[in-house]
Design a protein around this motif. Structure first.
Motif, short mmCIF file in Angstrom:
data_model
loop_
_atom_site.label_atom_id
_atom_site.label_comp_id
_atom_site.label_asym_id
_atom_site.label_seq_id
_atom_site.Cartn_x
_atom_site.Cartn_y
_atom_site.Cartn_z
N GLN A 1 59.94 36.22 43.93
CA GLN A 1 59.03 35.80 44.93
C GLN A 1 59.56 35.76 46.22
O GLN A 1 60.64 34.77 46.26
N TRP A 2 59.46 36.29 47.20
CA TRP A 2 58.55 37.36 47.27
C TRP A 2 59.13 38.59 47.84
O TRP A 2 58.79 38.99 49.16
N TRP A 3 59.90 39.12 47.22
CA TRP A 3 60.54 40.55 47.72
C TRP A 3 61.14 41.44 46.55
O TRP A 3 61.24 41.06 45.36
N ILE B 1 55.30 37.59 36.94
CA ILE B 1 54.98 38.76 36.82
C ILE B 1 54.50 39.43 38.05
O ILE B 1 53.94 38.87 38.94
N HIS B 2 55.33 40.48 38.59
CA HIS B 2 54.82 41.20 39.66
C HIS B 2 54.30 42.68 39.17
O HIS B 2 54.48 42.82 38.19
N ASP B 3 54.04 43.47 40.33
CA ASP B 3 53.62 44.77 39.80
C ASP B 3 53.97 45.82 40.90
O ASP B 3 53.52 45.57 41.96
N ALA C 1 52.93 48.06 47.58
CA ALA C 1 53.09 46.67 47.71
C ALA C 1 52.90 46.11 46.31
O ALA C 1 52.69 46.94 45.25
N CYS C 2 53.23 44.90 46.11
CA CYS C 2 53.13 44.10 44.81
C CYS C 2 51.53 44.03 44.53
O CYS C 2 50.92 43.70 45.28
N ALA C 3 51.23 44.69 43.26
CA ALA C 3 50.09 44.65 42.71
C ALA C 3 49.55 43.83 41.66
O ALA C 3 48.60 43.90 40.95
N GLU C 4 50.24 42.71 41.79
CA GLU C 4 49.91 41.71 40.75
C GLU C 4 49.82 40.21 41.40
O GLU C 4 51.25 39.94 41.86
N PHE C 5 49.25 39.53 41.36
CA PHE C 5 48.89 38.12 42.24
C PHE C 5 50.22 37.48 41.70
O PHE C 5 50.31 37.06 40.34
N CYS C 6 51.03 36.77 42.58
CA CYS C 6 52.45 36.25 42.16
C CYS C 6 52.57 35.05 43.01
O CYS C 6 53.78 34.72 42.98
N GLY C 7 51.64 34.75 43.62
CA GLY C 7 51.99 33.31 44.44
C GLY C 7 51.63 33.47 46.07
O GLY C 7 50.89 34.63 46.49
N GLN D 1 52.73 34.30 48.75
CA GLN D 1 53.22 35.44 49.49
C GLN D 1 53.17 36.74 48.98
O GLN D 1 53.73 37.69 49.29
N HIS D 2 52.12 36.85 48.02
CA HIS D 2 51.94 38.04 46.99
C HIS D 2 51.54 39.04 48.12
O HIS D 2 52.19 40.23 47.89
N ALA D 3 50.77 38.87 49.19
CA ALA D 3 50.33 40.03 50.25
C ALA D 3 51.57 40.49 51.18
O ALA D 3 51.57 41.46 51.46
N ASN D 4 52.48 39.63 51.06
CA ASN D 4 53.98 39.79 51.80
C ASN D 4 55.07 40.51 50.75
O ASN D 4 56.32 39.89 51.12
N MET D 5 54.85 41.41 49.77
CA MET D 5 55.77 41.95 49.24
C MET D 5 55.82 43.32 49.21
O MET D 5 55.35 44.24 48.15
N HIS D 6 55.87 43.89 50.31
CA HIS D 6 55.71 45.38 50.58
C HIS D 6 56.85 46.00 50.06
O HIS D 6 57.89 45.34 49.99
CU1 CUA Z 1 54.89 40.01 43.72
CU2 CUA Z 1 52.59 39.82 43.87
#
Ligand code: CUA
Length: 312
Positions: free
Chosen positions: A109-111, A145-147, A180-186, A188-193
């Motif tokens: 979370q989140w990198w 879980i990230h994706d 990008a991360c494709a599983e909602f993970c908190g 800053q999910h949107a900032n996990m490029h």
């Molecule tokens: Cu990591 Cu969404």
């Protein structure tokens, strides 16, 4: 901003297969939809009530031949899509066998932490690969879980804590592929490029060699000051800088931060000015990030920036 490559802009054999399967499916299903809509419009108009005729219309109770035909046709369509899917799965997920992973990608979370176990290189958020070569990636997570998803290069794959997944990564041509991360993970999910940088074999080898160089620690001047602050100000509790006492793995390895294109998994481009802003208050750019606002004075920030910039 660079263009975000979609799934219809495939740059690997895996994605080409996925892309055409998606296209076949869309064409088939949209074709069926249009056929049904056209039939409905025709029936509504052709069989509308005649105002002069008050008789009950002719009632038709079933037609065996018609029933057989409209059961068989959908079965055939599903069977064809099934076979195409099996074929695509074979291309998208070649067998792993007893291959050892070439890359380990770890979601945080989140990198993204990126390790090359064969060479020992460790980096973050930017995956360098030699173009045209299949590399086996092991995908892990340390928290939730990230994706991992780079749409031009292949399928999505979950990064699940305690359950490593494997995936082959290949890029047909050298270039930059954005994911990008494709599983909602908190928060800053949107900032996990993810940036995949595919290079020629020589460029990749050169990069790998460069990453393994232990940069000398500056002892004097602003950068020397920054090096001292880095050790004193708790930076070292979370980060690694090769060749120093800082060896923690909570945050990204900063040994070669200079070679990276962005800061904070893509929230800022990596320039000394942005690094200064980031160190002054990371929470302003990535609220909720584990990187705290260290309440550094402007001179302290300047010194640490000078230090990180001097690591080459
Ligand atoms: Cu990591 Cu969404």
């Amino acid at each position: 901003m660079e263009k975000l490559g979609g799934i219809f802009n495939p740059s690997s054999p895996e994605m080409e297969a996925l892309s055409s399967l998606t296209l076949y499916t869309i064409v088939t299903t949209v074709g069926i939809l249009l056929l049904i809509v056209a039939a409905m419009i025709y029936i509504i108009i052709a069989y509308r009530k005649n105002p002069d005729d008050n008789q009950e219309p002719y009632q038709n109770f079933g037609n065996l031949n018609l029933e057989i035909v409209w059961t068989l046709i959908p079965c055939a369509i599903v069977a064809v899509l099934f076979l195409l899917t099996c074929n695509t799965m074979k291309v998208v997920d070649p067998p792993v066998g007893d291959h050892e992973p070439d890359i380990i990608i770890i979601g945080h979370q989140w990198w993204w932490e990126i390790r090359y176990p064969k060479s020992g290189v460790i980096t973050a958020n930017e995956l360098h690969i030699p173009a045209g070569k299949y590399l086996l990636a092991r995908i892990e997570s340390v928290d939730v879980i990230h994706d991992f998803w780079v749409p031009e290069l292949g399928r999505k794959i979950d990064a699940i804590p305690g359950h490593p997944n494997h995936m082959w990564i290949v890029a047909g041509e050298p270039g930059l592929y954005i994911g990008a991360c494709a599983e909602f993970c908190g928060a800053q999910h949107a900032n996990m490029h993810i940036r995949v940088i595919a290079e020629t074999e020589e460029e990749f080898k050169e990069w790998e060699k460069q990453e393994l160089v232990i940069p000398p620690t500056p002892r004097t001047g602003l950068a020397g000051n920054g090096a001292k602050l880095f050790q004193e100000k708790a930076c070292m509790n979370c980060h690694t800088i090769m060749g120093t006492a800082a060896a923690a793995r909570v945050g990204p390895n900063l040994t070669h931060l200079n070679d990276r294109q962005t800061i904070g998994a893509g929230v800022l481009t990596n320039t000394p000015e942005n690094l200064n802003k980031w160190l002054t208050n990371p929470q302003k750019y990535k609220q909720g990030s584990l990187m705290p606002n260290m309440k550094l004075s402007p001179t302290e920030v300047e010194a640490i920036v000078a230090y990180l910039e001097a690591l080459k």
